[in-house]
Design a protein around this motif. Structure first.
Motif, PDB file in Angstrom:
ATOM      1  N   ALA A   9      40.777  17.092  -8.742  1.00 25.76           N
ATOM      2  CA  ALA A   9      41.584  17.302  -7.535  1.00 25.76           C
ATOM      3  C   ALA A   9      42.522  16.135  -7.281  1.00 25.76           C
ATOM      4  CB  ALA A   9      40.662  17.511  -6.332  1.00 25.76           C
ATOM      5  N   ALA A  10      42.071  14.926  -7.605  1.00 25.14           N
ATOM      6  CA  ALA A  10      42.904  13.741  -7.389  1.00 25.14           C
ATOM      7  C   ALA A  10      44.198  13.794  -8.207  1.00 25.14           C
ATOM      8  CB  ALA A  10      42.111  12.483  -7.724  1.00 25.14           C
ATOM      9  N   GLN A  11      44.200  14.579  -9.290  1.00 18.20           N
ATOM     10  CA  GLN A  11      45.396  14.697 -10.125  1.00 18.20           C
ATOM     11  C   GLN A  11      46.402  15.690  -9.550  1.00 18.20           C
ATOM     12  OE1 GLN A  11      45.370  12.441 -12.676  1.00 18.20           O
ATOM     13  NE2 GLN A  11      43.400  11.978 -11.706  1.00 18.20           N
ATOM     14  N   PHE A  12      45.952  16.566  -8.648  1.00 17.97           N
ATOM     15  CA  PHE A  12      46.821  17.622  -8.127  1.00 17.97           C
ATOM     16  C   PHE A  12      47.132  17.480  -6.641  1.00 17.97           C
ATOM     17  CE2 PHE A  12      44.588  19.503 -11.771  1.00 17.97           C
ATOM     18  CZ  PHE A  12      45.673  19.941 -12.514  1.00 17.97           C
ATOM     19  N   ALA A  13      46.325  16.732  -5.908  1.00 23.97           N
ATOM     20  CA  ALA A  13      46.526  16.599  -4.469  1.00 23.97           C
ATOM     21  C   ALA A  13      47.869  15.940  -4.174  1.00 23.97           C
ATOM     22  CB  ALA A  13      45.392  15.772  -3.862  1.00 23.97           C
ATOM     23  N   GLN A  14      48.588  16.505  -3.231  1.00 22.88           N
ATOM     24  CA  GLN A  14      49.922  16.014  -2.880  1.00 22.88           C
ATOM     25  C   GLN A  14      49.924  15.449  -1.467  1.00 22.88           C
ATOM     26  OE1 GLN A  14      52.802  19.135  -3.653  1.00 22.88           O
ATOM     27  NE2 GLN A  14      51.712  19.748  -5.510  1.00 22.88           N
ATOM     28  N   PRO A  15      50.764  14.459  -1.206  1.00 23.34           N
ATOM     29  CA  PRO A  15      50.805  13.857   0.130  1.00 23.34           C
ATOM     30  C   PRO A  15      51.075  14.896   1.217  1.00 23.34           C
ATOM     31  CG  PRO A  15      52.080  12.547  -1.435  1.00 23.34           C
ATOM     32  CD  PRO A  15      51.724  13.820  -2.137  1.00 23.34           C
ATOM     33  N   HIS A  16      50.455  14.680   2.357  1.00 21.19           N
ATOM     34  CA  HIS A  16      50.684  15.505   3.553  1.00 21.19           C
ATOM     35  C   HIS A  16      50.318  16.972   3.323  1.00 21.19           C
ATOM     36  CE1 HIS A  16      52.917  11.868   4.406  1.00 21.19           C
ATOM     37  NE2 HIS A  16      53.800  12.159   3.476  1.00 21.19           N
ATOM     38  N   SER A  17      49.265  17.218   2.548  1.00 20.57           N
ATOM     39  CA  SER A  17      48.877  18.603   2.266  1.00 20.57           C
ATOM     40  C   SER A  17      47.408  18.828   2.580  1.00 20.57           C
ATOM     41  CB  SER A  17      49.162  18.968   0.804  1.00 20.57           C
ATOM     42  OG  SER A  17      48.287  18.281  -0.068  1.00 20.57           O
ATOM     43  N   VAL A  18      47.075  20.105   2.660  1.00 17.55           N
ATOM     44  CA  VAL A  18      45.696  20.533   2.893  1.00 17.55           C
ATOM     45  C   VAL A  18      45.019  20.797   1.548  1.00 17.55           C
ATOM     46  CG1 VAL A  18      44.313  22.465   3.767  1.00 17.55           C
ATOM     47  CG2 VAL A  18      46.143  21.513   5.167  1.00 17.55           C
ATOM     48  N   LEU A  19      43.732  20.447   1.464  1.00 20.85           N
ATOM     49  CA  LEU A  19      42.889  20.798   0.329  1.00 20.85           C
ATOM     50  C   LEU A  19      41.819  21.754   0.851  1.00 20.85           C
ATOM     51  CD1 LEU A  19      42.249  17.186  -1.058  1.00 20.85           C
ATOM     52  CD2 LEU A  19      44.273  18.619  -1.411  1.00 20.85           C
ATOM     53  N   TYR A  20      41.588  22.856   0.157  1.00 20.25           N
ATOM     54  CA  TYR A  20      40.607  23.842   0.608  1.00 20.25           C
ATOM     55  C   TYR A  20      39.361  23.838  -0.275  1.00 20.25           C
ATOM     56  CZ  TYR A  20      43.653  26.295   3.948  1.00 20.25           C
ATOM     57  OH  TYR A  20      44.436  26.633   5.024  1.00 20.25           O
ATOM     58  N   ASP A  21      38.218  23.941   0.374  1.00 16.53           N
ATOM     59  CA  ASP A  21      36.942  24.226  -0.284  1.00 16.53           C
ATOM     60  C   ASP A  21      36.488  25.576   0.268  1.00 16.53           C
ATOM     61  OD1 ASP A  21      34.421  24.315  -1.391  1.00 16.53           O
ATOM     62  OD2 ASP A  21      33.639  22.583  -0.284  1.00 16.53           O
ATOM     63  N   GLY A  38      28.731  21.668   1.433  1.00 17.38           N
ATOM     64  CA  GLY A  38      29.798  20.685   1.419  1.00 17.38           C
ATOM     65  C   GLY A  38      29.809  19.727   0.244  1.00 17.38           C
ATOM     66  N   ALA A  39      29.117  20.058  -0.843  1.00 21.06           N
ATOM     67  CA  ALA A  39      29.108  19.144  -1.988  1.00 21.06           C
ATOM     68  C   ALA A  39      30.510  18.929  -2.551  1.00 21.06           C
ATOM     69  CB  ALA A  39      28.179  19.691  -3.075  1.00 21.06           C
ATOM     70  N   VAL A  40      31.278  20.023  -2.695  1.00 14.85           N
ATOM     71  CA  VAL A  40      32.644  19.890  -3.221  1.00 14.85           C
ATOM     72  C   VAL A  40      33.532  19.173  -2.207  1.00 14.85           C
ATOM     73  CG1 VAL A  40      34.725  21.190  -3.834  1.00 14.85           C
ATOM     74  CG2 VAL A  40      32.520  21.809  -4.837  1.00 14.85           C
ATOM     75  N   THR A  41      33.393  19.514  -0.945  1.00 13.17           N
ATOM     76  CA  THR A  41      34.169  18.816   0.095  1.00 13.17           C
ATOM     77  C   THR A  41      33.930  17.315   0.022  1.00 13.17           C
ATOM     78  OG1 THR A  41      34.222  20.696   1.615  1.00 13.17           O
ATOM     79  CG2 THR A  41      34.415  18.513   2.597  1.00 13.17           C
ATOM     80  N   GLN A  42      32.680  16.915  -0.156  1.00 13.39           N
ATOM     81  CA  GLN A  42      32.350  15.496  -0.245  1.00 13.39           C
ATOM     82  C   GLN A  42      32.969  14.862  -1.487  1.00 13.39           C
ATOM     83  OE1 GLN A  42      28.105  15.844  -0.026  1.00 13.39           O
ATOM     84  NE2 GLN A  42      28.115  16.265   2.170  1.00 13.39           N
ATOM     85  N   ALA A  43      32.973  15.607  -2.609  1.00 11.62           N
ATOM     86  CA  ALA A  43      33.601  15.084  -3.826  1.00 11.62           C
ATOM     87  C   ALA A  43      35.108  14.915  -3.629  1.00 11.62           C
ATOM     88  CB  ALA A  43      33.319  16.017  -5.003  1.00 11.62           C
ATOM     89  N   LEU A  44      35.742  15.855  -2.959  1.00  8.84           N
ATOM     90  CA  LEU A  44      37.171  15.732  -2.671  1.00  8.84           C
ATOM     91  C   LEU A  44      37.438  14.506  -1.808  1.00  8.84           C
ATOM     92  CD1 LEU A  44      38.065  19.463  -1.832  1.00  8.84           C
ATOM     93  CD2 LEU A  44      38.485  18.256  -3.983  1.00  8.84           C
ATOM     94  N   ARG A  45      36.622  14.316  -0.804  1.00  8.28           N
ATOM     95  CA  ARG A  45      36.829  13.198   0.119  1.00  8.28           C
ATOM     96  C   ARG A  45      36.643  11.850  -0.576  1.00  8.28           C
ATOM     97  NH1 ARG A  45      33.247  13.618   5.139  1.00  8.28           N
ATOM     98  NH2 ARG A  45      34.952  12.623   6.251  1.00  8.28           N
TER      99      ARG A  45
END
Length: 258
Positions: free
Chosen positions: A62-74, A80-87
């Motif tokens: 996700a860190a390779q695709f996340a863009q500034p000022h955007s939402v990430l969805y789980d 919340g395991a994936v949410t925690q990994a994203l965070r």
């Protein structure tokens, strides 16, 4: 009381999964209720080969695709395991995570776990946990959508509709990460990997009774697709490229690019 494990991405439950350990006169369909929530970390660790690797690397990818000022969805966030990994892994400026699940019990416990993580770590992405049906959710423009063993619980006839809406919401350069249990079109391959998966569960302490009753509970609820079906559906939804990045036995994860 549960202890939090940032490595596993879960609060480590003190309740072992014994939901199907006693003979049931009638095995009900599997539901993500409070009883499942209490044992879910133990259940998924002992049932899904490669799960910790998938979860942790969803954050890395996700860190390779996340863009500034955007939402990430789980989507289908469970505890919340994936949410925690994203965070933990996404450092992109002004991103936030929206975790969505239709189980009230999961949403309540997920919120507790995220709050516990806030107390342990600094500078994590903000996250919001929503109780909602992802089939009726209005998606904001997003650079990353994760669906970790979620699509297989959606009615097959509505999967293309959901993936098409995700594709429309994705920003250019974003990605969908889709993890699923697979079925195989080759009967011999299906039989082999099914038996190996059963062996995995036996090795993790499940009895033959537990394995059989869990299978009966989930067979009308979870409908796996083949890798070929996933690829064809994702392309039909408007994705231009589908890249499998992980497989362990009959569980796999894909990256779909818009």
């Amino acid at each position: 009381m549960a202890a939090f494990s940032p490595v596993a991405g879960f609060a480590v439950s003190q309740d072992p999964d014994r939901l199907f350990a006693q003979p049931l006169e009638r095995v009900p369909d599997f539901v993500f209720n409070e009883a499942v929530v209490r044992v879910f970390p133990d259940m998924i660790k002992r049932s899904v080969p490669g799960y910790p690797t998938i979860v942790e690397n969803i954050g890395v990818l996700a860190a390779q695709f996340a863009q500034p000022h955007s939402v990430l969805y789980d989507l289908g966030s469970s505890l919340g395991a994936v949410t925690q990994a994203l965070r933990r892994h996404v450092q992109t400026a002004d991103c936030r995570v929206i975790a969505v699940d239709n189980s009230a019990a999961m949403v309540e416990r997920c919120s507790e776990y995220l709050h516990a993580q806030d107390a342990m770590f600094q500078e994590l992405l903000p996250a919001e946990v929503i109780e909602a049906d992802i089939l009726s959710l209005t998606l904001q423009p997003t650079s990353l959508v994760a669906m970790n063993f979620t699509l297989q619980f959606i009615q097959p006839e509505r999967r293309l509709e959901l993936l098409s809406r995700i594709r429309q919401a994705l920003l250019p350069g974003g990605a969908l990460i889709l993890s699923e249990k697979l079925r195989f079109e080759d009967d011999e391959q299906q039989a082999l990997l099914t038996e190996l998966h059963i062996a995995f569960k036996r090795a993790n302490g499940y009895s033959e009774l537990e394995i059989a009753q869990k299978r009966n509970a989930i067979e009308n609820v979870m409908k796996p697709d083949s890798l070929e079906q996933h690829r064809e559906r994702l392309l039909a939804a408007g994705f231009r490229k589908v890249v499998p990045w992980f497989q362990c036995l009959n569980f796999a994860s894909l990256i779909a690019l818009p």
